[in-house]
Design an enzyme around this catalytic site. Structure first.
Site, mmCIF file in Angstrom:
data_model
loop_
_atom_site.group_PDB
_atom_site.id
_atom_site.type_symbol
_atom_site.label_atom_id
_atom_site.label_comp_id
_atom_site.label_asym_id
_atom_site.label_seq_id
_atom_site.Cartn_x
_atom_site.Cartn_y
_atom_site.Cartn_z
ATOM 1 C CG ASN A 34 -2.234 -0.765 0.870
ATOM 2 O OD1 ASN A 34 -2.344 -1.333 -0.221
ATOM 3 N ND2 ASN A 34 -3.185 -0.782 1.777
ATOM 4 C CB CYS A 77 -6.718 1.001 2.362
ATOM 5 S SG CYS A 77 -7.979 -0.227 2.655
HETATM 6 N N1 LIG Z 1 -11.781 -1.719 2.174
HETATM 7 C C1 LIG Z 1 -10.744 -2.104 1.449
HETATM 8 O O1 LIG Z 1 -10.637 -1.790 0.268
HETATM 9 C C2 LIG Z 1 -9.686 -2.978 2.067
HETATM 10 C C3 LIG Z 1 -8.799 -3.673 1.234
HETATM 11 C C4 LIG Z 1 -7.839 -4.485 1.817
HETATM 12 C C5 LIG Z 1 -7.748 -4.584 3.195
HETATM 13 N N2 LIG Z 1 -8.617 -3.874 3.976
HETATM 14 C C6 LIG Z 1 -8.518 -4.022 5.429
HETATM 15 O O2 LIG Z 1 -9.530 -4.925 5.850
HETATM 16 C C7 LIG Z 1 -10.019 -4.556 7.153
HETATM 17 C C8 LIG Z 1 -11.515 -4.346 7.096
HETATM 18 O O3 LIG Z 1 -11.784 -3.268 6.207
HETATM 19 P P1 LIG Z 1 -13.265 -2.951 5.698
HETATM 20 O O4 LIG Z 1 -13.132 -1.857 4.703
HETATM 21 O O5 LIG Z 1 -13.939 -4.231 5.308
HETATM 22 O O6 LIG Z 1 -13.918 -2.402 7.050
HETATM 23 P P2 LIG Z 1 -15.470 -2.174 7.367
HETATM 24 O O7 LIG Z 1 -15.499 -1.120 8.386
HETATM 25 O O8 LIG Z 1 -16.219 -1.994 6.090
HETATM 26 O O9 LIG Z 1 -15.945 -3.564 7.997
HETATM 27 C C9 LIG Z 1 -15.580 -4.022 9.259
HETATM 28 C C10 LIG Z 1 -16.753 -4.801 9.828
HETATM 29 O O10 LIG Z 1 -16.357 -5.465 11.015
HETATM 30 C C11 LIG Z 1 -17.457 -5.446 11.930
HETATM 31 N N3 LIG Z 1 -16.952 -5.707 13.278
HETATM 32 C C12 LIG Z 1 -16.210 -4.920 14.070
HETATM 33 N N4 LIG Z 1 -15.955 -5.531 15.243
HETATM 34 C C13 LIG Z 1 -16.556 -6.741 15.197
HETATM 35 C C14 LIG Z 1 -16.662 -7.819 16.101
HETATM 36 N N5 LIG Z 1 -16.090 -7.797 17.312
HETATM 37 N N6 LIG Z 1 -17.371 -8.895 15.710
HETATM 38 C C15 LIG Z 1 -17.968 -8.944 14.498
HETATM 39 N N7 LIG Z 1 -17.890 -7.952 13.606
HETATM 40 C C16 LIG Z 1 -17.198 -6.865 13.942
HETATM 41 C C17 LIG Z 1 -18.045 -4.056 11.733
HETATM 42 O O11 LIG Z 1 -19.379 -3.996 12.184
HETATM 43 C C18 LIG Z 1 -17.951 -3.915 10.206
HETATM 44 O O12 LIG Z 1 -19.110 -4.378 9.552
HETATM 45 C C19 LIG Z 1 -9.229 -3.314 7.546
HETATM 46 O O13 LIG Z 1 -8.125 -3.704 8.297
HETATM 47 C C20 LIG Z 1 -8.775 -2.758 6.213
HETATM 48 O O14 LIG Z 1 -7.601 -1.996 6.321
HETATM 49 C C21 LIG Z 1 -9.594 -3.089 3.445
#
Ligand SMILES: NC(=O)c1ccc[n+]([C@@H]2O[C@H](COP(=O)([O-])OP(=O)(O)OC[C@H]3O[C@@H](n4cnc5c(N)ncnc54)[C@H](O)[C@@H]3O)[C@@H](O)[C@H]2O)c1
Length: 468
Positions: free
Chosen positions: A227, A279
């Site tokens: 990234n 991100c």
């Molecule tokens: N969005 C992207 O493009 C992308 C790409 C690669 C990696 N990532 C990484 O992936 C991870 C998630 O990103 P995202 O964009 O999907 O986040 P997001 O905020 O869209 O989703 C996270 C989800 O986790 C849930 N959650 C939180 N705590 C919880 C718990 N204790 N039990 C059950 N559910 C729980 C939240 O309610 C939410 O729905 C991050 O670390 C991000 O950096 C994101």
């Protein structure tokens, strides 16, 4: 195989749906009751191409949604943690969601289970996850922690997941790597691609994709370093764009010239208003922070971040220089999402620019194909939302293009011209050729290229230059 995915956000939902499409039995878990209820009722909380098709194909069969983490973990061969890792005020990754999941997972493991970090986390997180699981009573015999970073991009997330450039598996034990190899086998042995009902293959697909096994620490670093490097490419071309503007060169030509070198490549070399999203900004801060913690002052990243912030300021300056004063000016804005193809507005440069323009006293009428609902929550009633691009342009002093949606690159320029009060377009994404805009009567500003003036105006400017 039985798989639990904890966190049903952009990553968890896509990963879960794709694992189901590969033939696995997936339980997607979330603790957000509203989101869960929507998913259980068949409503998707995010906009992502091919996701509705996959969810409707597998929901109730290979894919179920649940709030019961322990039940989902019990009997699963692998548990993917895909919860958020937002930045703290100091720029470190807030790992409290990951820790909380690790704690809950610990009590639910019965037979050998691989706990997989899918969230983007700093190096050494796997050791902490392992410690937390042990501390909460789970025996070391029945689990391992792996890192399987996710490289999908919002807007093409499903395709990216199913046609990855590579799959990275960070595993310090063979038994744990074996489970992840098996999960991804339909992709790596090519069997998925021989099916007739698959998500269409993109142009540049590596089939079958390579699966790279590394140590968990290396895998954690691979994600942060990837990234950071991509953000660096964006900031690099934006810096080059600024020089182009000063000397009268065309950054699109420069980009083509440097990007045609196979060692460099064209991708992520698009000048614009800077990177955003959930991100890059946070991952760069977290990478810088973890590097510092381990004795390395990663100043290169400071500069990447600085150029990115400067790029937005440059764009604001451009708007000012196109319109002179801003107070009371009505601006049509195309794009709210941080990039095309998604409804995600987290750290969206478009939103940050709109907020700055509101502060300057502008009136904003905005349109985005997918991100309007989310934007309303952030911008409130300060911004009028339009039903389409032409409505946003109606009676505006100028039109700003802030997100690179495909439909914004294919506007009916005659129709657009007739909507605007003044035919001025300030394009933060370089979606048009300046000559085309000038030929259609627009004064057109873009990034890293000289402004284009409508032909009669350009003639009169040229004439004035000849006879000042
Ligand atoms: N969005 C992207 O493009 C992308 C790409 C690669 C990696 N990532 C990484 O992936 C991870 C998630 O990103 P995202 O964009 O999907 O986040 P997001 O905020 O869209 O989703 C996270 C989800 O986790 C849930 N959650 C939180 N705590 C919880 C718990 N204790 N039990 C059950 N559910 C729980 C939240 O309610 C939410 O729905 C991050 O670390 C991000 O950096 C994101």
């Amino acid at each position: 195989m039985r798989i639990a995915v904890i966190g049903s956000g952009y990553v968890g939902l896509v990963a879960g749906a794709c694992f189901a499409d590969l033939g696995h039995q997936v339980t997607l878990v979330d603790n957000d009751e509203q989101k869960l209820a929507a998913l259980q009722a068949g409503h998707l909380p995010i906009h992502e191409k091919f996701l509705p098709e996959l969810i409707s194909r597998h929901h109730g069969n290979n894919l179920t949604f649940s709030g019961d983490l322990a039940a989902a973990v019990r009997g699963s061969a692998a548990v993917f943690i895909a919860v958020g890792t937002p930045p703290t005020e100091d720029g470190e990754a807030d790992l409290s969601f990951v820790e909380s999941v690790a704690r809950s997972v610990s009590g639910a493991i019965e037979n050998y289970t691989v706990v997989v970090e899918k969230s983007t986390v700093p190096v050494y997180t796997s050791e902490w996850v392992r410690k937390i699981i042990l501390r909460n009573g789970c025996s070391a015999q029945v689990f391992d922690v792996a890192s399987n970073p996710e490289f999908l991009r919002e807007g093409s997330a499903v395709t990216d997941f199913l046609y990855p450039d590579r799959i990275v598996v960070g595993a310090d034990q063979d038994r744990c790597a074996a489970v992840l190899r098996q999960i991804y086998a339909p992709l790596t042995d090519g069997s998925y691609y021989r099916r007739s009902d698959i998500v269409p293959q993109p142009e540049r697909a590596q089939i079958p994709p390579p699966l790279i096994v590394t140590s968990t620490k290396s895998a954690e670093l691979i994600k942060h370093a990837s990234n950071a490097f991509l953000a660096l490419k964006i900031s690099f071309i934006n810096a080059v764009a600024s020089i182009c503007e000063s000397v009268g060169a065309d950054v699109q030509q420069v980009r083509q010239g440097i990007g045609s070198d196979a060692r460099i490549g064209q991708r992520f070399l698009n000048p614009g208003i800077g990177y955003g999203g959930s991100c890059f900004p946070k991952d760069l801060l977290a990478f810088r922070s973890v590097a510092r913690e381990h004795g390395y002052d990663f100043r290169l990243l400071d500069e990447v971040i600085r150029i990115n912030e400067e790029q937005r300021k440059n764009f604001l300056r451009k708007v000012r220089s196109a319109l002179w004063t801003l107070r009371g000016k009505r601006l049509g804005v195309l794009g709210l999402a941080f990039k095309g193809g998604t409804d995600d507005i987290r750290e969206s440069p478009a939103i940050l620019l709109i907020q700055a323009l509101l502060q300057e006293g502008c009136e904003i009428v905005a349109y985005d194909p997918a991100a309007m609902e989310r934007s309303r929550e952030v911008l409130g009633a300060q911004v009028t939302l339009a039903g389409n691009a032409y409505e946003a342009a109606r009676a505006a002093d100028a039109l700003l293009i802030l997100t690179e949606w495909e439909e914004f690159a294919a506007l009916d320029l005659n129709r657009l011209y007739n909507q605007l009060k003044y035919p001025i377009v300030i394009d933060g994404r370089n979606l048009y050729a300046p000559e085309t805009m000038a030929a259609h009567g627009f004064t057109y500003y873009s990034v890293g290229r000289l402004p284009a003036l409508p032909e009669p105006l350009a003639d009169s400017v040229a004439a004035r230059k000849l006879n000042p």
